[in-house]
Design a protein around this motif. Structure first.
Motif, PDB file in Angstrom:
ATOM      1  N   SER A 196       0.806  -1.204   0.000  1.00 45.52           N
ATOM      2  CA  SER A 196       0.000   0.000   0.000  1.00 45.52           C
ATOM      3  C   SER A 196       0.850   1.271   0.000  1.00 45.52           C
ATOM      4  O   SER A 196       0.456   2.259  -0.579  1.00 45.52           O
ATOM      5  CB  SER A 196      -0.952   0.009   1.188  1.00 45.52           C
ATOM      6  OG  SER A 196      -0.230  -0.304   2.341  1.00 45.52           O
ATOM      7  N   GLN A 213      -3.440   2.492  -7.090  1.00 43.39           N
ATOM      8  CA  GLN A 213      -4.492   1.572  -6.678  1.00 43.39           C
ATOM      9  C   GLN A 213      -5.745   1.710  -7.527  1.00 43.39           C
ATOM     10  O   GLN A 213      -6.616   0.860  -7.521  1.00 43.39           O
ATOM     11  CB  GLN A 213      -4.825   1.805  -5.203  1.00 43.39           C
ATOM     12  CG  GLN A 213      -3.754   1.173  -4.334  1.00 43.39           C
ATOM     13  CD  GLN A 213      -3.807   1.680  -2.914  1.00 43.39           C
ATOM     14  OE1 GLN A 213      -4.593   2.564  -2.598  1.00 43.39           O
ATOM     15  NE2 GLN A 213      -2.983   1.130  -2.080  1.00 43.39           N
ATOM     16  N   LYS A 261      -6.672   7.627  -5.297  1.00 42.81           N
ATOM     17  CA  LYS A 261      -6.831   6.445  -4.455  1.00 42.81           C
ATOM     18  C   LYS A 261      -8.278   5.964  -4.521  1.00 42.81           C
ATOM     19  O   LYS A 261      -9.210   6.764  -4.535  1.00 42.81           O
ATOM     20  CB  LYS A 261      -6.516   6.820  -2.999  1.00 42.81           C
ATOM     21  CG  LYS A 261      -5.034   6.867  -2.706  1.00 42.81           C
ATOM     22  CD  LYS A 261      -4.821   6.513  -1.246  1.00 42.81           C
ATOM     23  CE  LYS A 261      -4.041   7.571  -0.509  1.00 42.81           C
ATOM     24  NZ  LYS A 261      -3.953   7.310   0.919  1.00 42.81           N
ATOM     25  N   ILE A 307     -12.647   2.751  -0.497  1.00 45.44           N
ATOM     26  CA  ILE A 307     -12.980   1.391  -0.094  1.00 45.44           C
ATOM     27  C   ILE A 307     -14.302   1.349   0.666  1.00 45.44           C
ATOM     28  O   ILE A 307     -15.014   0.352   0.667  1.00 45.44           O
ATOM     29  CB  ILE A 307     -11.821   0.757   0.703  1.00 45.44           C
ATOM     30  CG1 ILE A 307     -11.994  -0.752   0.745  1.00 45.44           C
ATOM     31  CG2 ILE A 307     -11.686   1.350   2.079  1.00 45.44           C
ATOM     32  CD1 ILE A 307     -10.745  -1.480   1.099  1.00 45.44           C
ATOM     33  N   GLN A 355      -8.682   3.765   0.474  1.00 46.90           N
ATOM     34  CA  GLN A 355      -7.877   2.636   0.929  1.00 46.90           C
ATOM     35  C   GLN A 355      -6.662   3.131   1.693  1.00 46.90           C
ATOM     36  O   GLN A 355      -5.993   4.077   1.273  1.00 46.90           O
ATOM     37  CB  GLN A 355      -7.427   1.823  -0.276  1.00 46.90           C
ATOM     38  CG  GLN A 355      -6.699   0.576   0.122  1.00 46.90           C
ATOM     39  CD  GLN A 355      -7.060  -0.555  -0.803  1.00 46.90           C
ATOM     40  OE1 GLN A 355      -7.431  -0.341  -1.950  1.00 46.90           O
ATOM     41  NE2 GLN A 355      -6.962  -1.763  -0.314  1.00 46.90           N
ATOM     42  N   ASP A 383     -15.925  -1.997  -0.234  1.00 41.27           N
ATOM     43  CA  ASP A 383     -15.117  -2.758  -1.177  1.00 41.27           C
ATOM     44  C   ASP A 383     -15.954  -3.180  -2.388  1.00 41.27           C
ATOM     45  O   ASP A 383     -15.967  -4.345  -2.794  1.00 41.27           O
ATOM     46  CB  ASP A 383     -14.527  -3.989  -0.465  1.00 41.27           C
ATOM     47  CG  ASP A 383     -13.379  -4.594  -1.250  1.00 41.27           C
ATOM     48  OD1 ASP A 383     -12.730  -3.846  -2.010  1.00 41.27           O
ATOM     49  OD2 ASP A 383     -13.149  -5.806  -1.114  1.00 41.27           O
ATOM     50  N   LYS A 441      -9.377  -6.184   4.746  1.00 40.56           N
ATOM     51  CA  LYS A 441      -8.917  -4.972   4.080  1.00 40.56           C
ATOM     52  C   LYS A 441      -9.192  -3.758   4.956  1.00 40.56           C
ATOM     53  O   LYS A 441      -8.586  -2.708   4.770  1.00 40.56           O
ATOM     54  CB  LYS A 441      -9.638  -4.802   2.752  1.00 40.56           C
ATOM     55  CG  LYS A 441      -9.270  -5.894   1.758  1.00 40.56           C
ATOM     56  CD  LYS A 441      -9.979  -5.679   0.446  1.00 40.56           C
ATOM     57  CE  LYS A 441      -9.537  -6.712  -0.574  1.00 40.56           C
ATOM     58  NZ  LYS A 441     -10.549  -6.919  -1.615  1.00 40.56           N
ATOM     59  N   THR A 464      -6.499   0.053   6.300  1.00 38.21           N
ATOM     60  CA  THR A 464      -7.596   1.013   6.402  1.00 38.21           C
ATOM     61  C   THR A 464      -8.244   0.835   7.770  1.00 38.21           C
ATOM     62  O   THR A 464      -8.637  -0.272   8.122  1.00 38.21           O
ATOM     63  CB  THR A 464      -8.650   0.737   5.316  1.00 38.21           C
ATOM     64  OG1 THR A 464      -7.989   0.631   4.063  1.00 38.21           O
ATOM     65  CG2 THR A 464      -9.689   1.836   5.270  1.00 38.21           C
TER      66      THR A 464
END
Ligand SMILES: Nc1ncnc2c1ncn2[C@@H]1O[C@H](COP(=O)(O)OP(=O)(O)OP(=O)(O)O)[C@@H](O)[C@H]1O
Ligand SMILES: [Mg+2]
Lengths: 361, 269
Positions: free
Chosen positions: B12, B19, B25, B28, B53, B88, B183, B215
């Motif tokens: 990351s 990403q 970015k 998420i 994220q 997500d 995640k 995250t």
């Protein structure tokens, strides 16, 4: 360090001192001790005389019971009937084999360090009933058929209790889960089932199973009285079981459900891996209580004409060939039940101790 | 390298701008116009939030303001009645499969740890990887041991939760959530049930986790933690998001009167 080797002071009392402290500490305690002592002395002696010292063990028939004590001859002469009912003599090895398997599966459960006892226990709950299903009635593998009307005695008691116990636990678990389900139909059905069965006396259930059920069944469909009684007993007990288990489910903190949800376990794994193991452990005493009461309630099949161990004894004490042997008969029956129920109770205490992971949370 | 958190750091931190193929970015978590009621009680009112994220967000606010309810909506421990929550790329609806998908990717740590008392520490950590992710037991145990080392209690692996201190239990709870390789991590006041001397050991683990690029959404009153690790601080009151700002701005120059009052109260201690 000096402290670490120090032992707690020993409190060893001489027998006299012990007695003074525990049995004669006050005047009323002393009085109670004397009264109980008197009762013990006057009752235990005669009891032992009747049970053992003056009892009759040898001989052929009632006329050999000449001593003042119990006529155990009666039990030993009719033992075959009390254990197997009308099961044909030459086929009784099949029942004996089941007794043996039962002992192999469960006696090791009382021996702490017995190797593989867990697997024996699992066999007892899976393989054993399957073998019994083929062996006892016969009809397959070239085994001669023995009608269930010929089964009786201790063997019948054990069959009823064993299948009842084995089936009522999972059904009870499902009903308890159903009653706490978020789906209204499932919850409603579970509530109705539990409340209906619990509100009816077992005798009524048995009468209905033996008399009424055949009236409702379609022509030609007729399954045996024993099977009907068994279904009745099982469903009746599973309603009780469900409520016992529901108590355990309710005692599990909400955080456990949430943690399982947050880990993505899903309903069945959440219940099977997280909630039920804790809930069942918590209600072991209640579950065992239900098992024991089921074991004893099997005697009620007497009233629909099945001869369990009590039934066989009951019908024999009225036999004119044997006079005044009712007490011996009932003592024998009581002893049979006590052995098994006490065994169940001891086993559950072992289990409780073993499953106690000593948590404070 | 056998270190699970460092691996995440590399993926990351090395490629923060790659990403998403649009260049920014990727988000998420997206919460859009979300409302929730308990019966007639309107607990959450028109919440909007996007979390990128790797972002670390601290949520604070007075008791009863709906902080717990809000983060519990994100893994659907509570359901919302209006608006959208997309985690997500999966929208949270009544669909059980979608909920399970989201829960697999979102780890949660509770105020009261909620470890499973009938399982050992190691079994607690392996349960979900084995049964949900279908990872072979050996492998799951190896991963669990790695995470237990990260939270500095590998020597307690075979004990039962009841034998551990509060701080140790909370670190196990963090390791248990991490074993699912989530995640996103949600924390609901992870230190507020702990004695002062145990708070630090848990915060240290969380700070390290924050450094690894996870995250994180964290409800907490630990303002020191917010200052050091948060990318954004969100202040909630009465079921609304009142203010949302980077920590420096939030603590030195709060815009809303309600925020100022809250900060005065909290910093007065
Ligand atoms: N299950 C519930 N049913 C009804 N009301 C609830 C429920 N759970 C929470 N509430 C109410 O919703 C409001 C928000 O609760 P929530 O737990 O989200 O607050 P919080 O900000 O986390 O507070 P705290 O800092 O005390 O944890 C509170 O007024 C609470 O009383
Ligand atoms: Mg809260």
């Amino acid at each position: 360090m000096a402290e670490s080797t120090m032992k707690p002071p020993k409190k060893a009392l001489s027998p006299v001192k012990w007695m003074r402290e525990h049995l004669f500490s006050t005047w009323y305690n002393a009085l109670l001790t004397l009264a109980v002592g008197y009762l013990l002395v006057t009752s235990v002696g005669p009891l032992l005389n009747w049970l053992l010292f003056e009892a009759n063990f040898q001989g052929q028939d009632a006329s050999d019971c000449t001593g003042a004590g119990a006529c155990w001859l009666f039990i030993s002469q009719r033992l075959n009937f009390f254990i197997y009912g009308f099961y044909p003599d030459e086929l009784q090895w099949r029942v004996d084999a089941m007794f043996l398997l039962l002992a192999i599966a469960f006696v090791p459960q009382f021996i702490e360090r017995f190797p593989g006892r867990k697997w024996l226990g699992i066999f007892g709950m899976t393989g054993l009933p399957i073998i019994g299903y083929f062996l006892i009635p016969g009809g397959t593998f070239g085994l001669e058929v023995v009608e269930s009307t010929k089964w009786g005695g201790l063997m019948l008691t054990l069959i009823l209790a064993y299948i009842g116990i084995l089936a009522s636990l999972p059904i009870g678990i499902l009903l308890a889960l159903g009653r706490r389900s978020e789906m209204p139909i499932i919850r409603g059905l579970s509530v109705v089932f539990i409340e209906v069965w619990r509100a009816v006396p077992l005798i009524t259930v048995l009468f209905m199973a033996s008399v009424m059920l055949p009236l409702f069944l379609p022509e030609g469909v007729n399954f045996e009285k024993l099977a009907r009684a068994l279904i009745g007993i099982t469903l009746w007990q599973s309603a009780y079981m469900a409520e016992v288990i529901r108590g355990g489910l309710q005692a599990i903190p909400r955080g456990q459900y949430e943690a399982a949800d947050a880990l993505g376990l899903g309903y069945w794994r959440k219940m099977g891996l997280v909630i039920l193991p804790q809930a069942l452990k918590m209600v072991i005493p209640g579950i065992v209580n239900t098992f024991i009461s089921l074991f004893k309630d099997t005697t009620l099949v007497l009233i629909i004409g099945l001869f369990d161990v009590l039934g066989t004894v009951q019908s024999t004490v009225t036999d004119p060939a044997w006079q005044n042997v009712a007490i011996e008969g009932y003592v024998f029956v009581a002893f049979c039940f006590w052995v098994f129920c006490f065994g169940i109770s001891r086993y559950s205490q072992n289990l409780e101790r073993k499953l106690d992971t000593g948590h404070k949370t | 390298m056998g270190n699970p958190m460092t691996e995440q750091t590399q993926t990351s931190n090395a490629t923060p701008s790659e990403q998403d193929n649009t260049g920014k970015k990727s988000d998420i978590i997206r919460v859009e116009g979300m409302h929730k009621w308990y019966g007639d009680f309107h607990v959450l009112k028109d919440l909007n939030l996007t979390v990128a994220q790797g972002e670390r967000i601290v949520i604070c606010g007075p008791s009863g303001s709906g902080k717990s309810t809000f983060i519990r909506c994100i893994n659907r421990l509570e359901e919302h009645q209006q608006g959208k929550i997309i985690v997500d790329d999966v929208e949270l609806t009544d669909d059980v499969r979608q909920i399970d998908t989201v829960r697999r990717e979102v780890g949660m740590v509770f105020q009261h740890f909620n470890l499973f008392p009938h399982l050992t520490v190691l079994e607690n950590c392996c349960l979900s990887p084995i049964w949900v992710r279908k990872i072979p037991r050996k492998e799951a145990e190896a991963t669990a041991m790695e995470y237990l080392e990260r939270v500095k209690i590998p020597d307690q692996a075979l004990k039962y939760p009841g034998q551990l201190s509060g701080g140790q239990q909370q670190r196990v709870a963090i390791a248990r959530a991490l074993c699912m390789k989530p995640k996103i991590m949600l924390f609901d006041e992870p230190t507020s049930a702990l004695d002062p001397e145990m708070i630090k050991e848990v915060l240290d683990v969380m700070i390290e986790l924050a450094g690894s690029g996870m995250t994180m959404l964290c409800v907490t009153h630990e303002m020191g933690f917010a200052k050091t690790v948060a990318d954004r601080v969100i202040f909630m009151d009465g079921g609304e998001i009142v203010e949302e700002a980077p920590p420096h701005e939030f603590f030195t120059n709060p815009r809303e009167a309600r925020t100022q009052k809250f900060l005065q109260q909290i910093l007065a201690h």
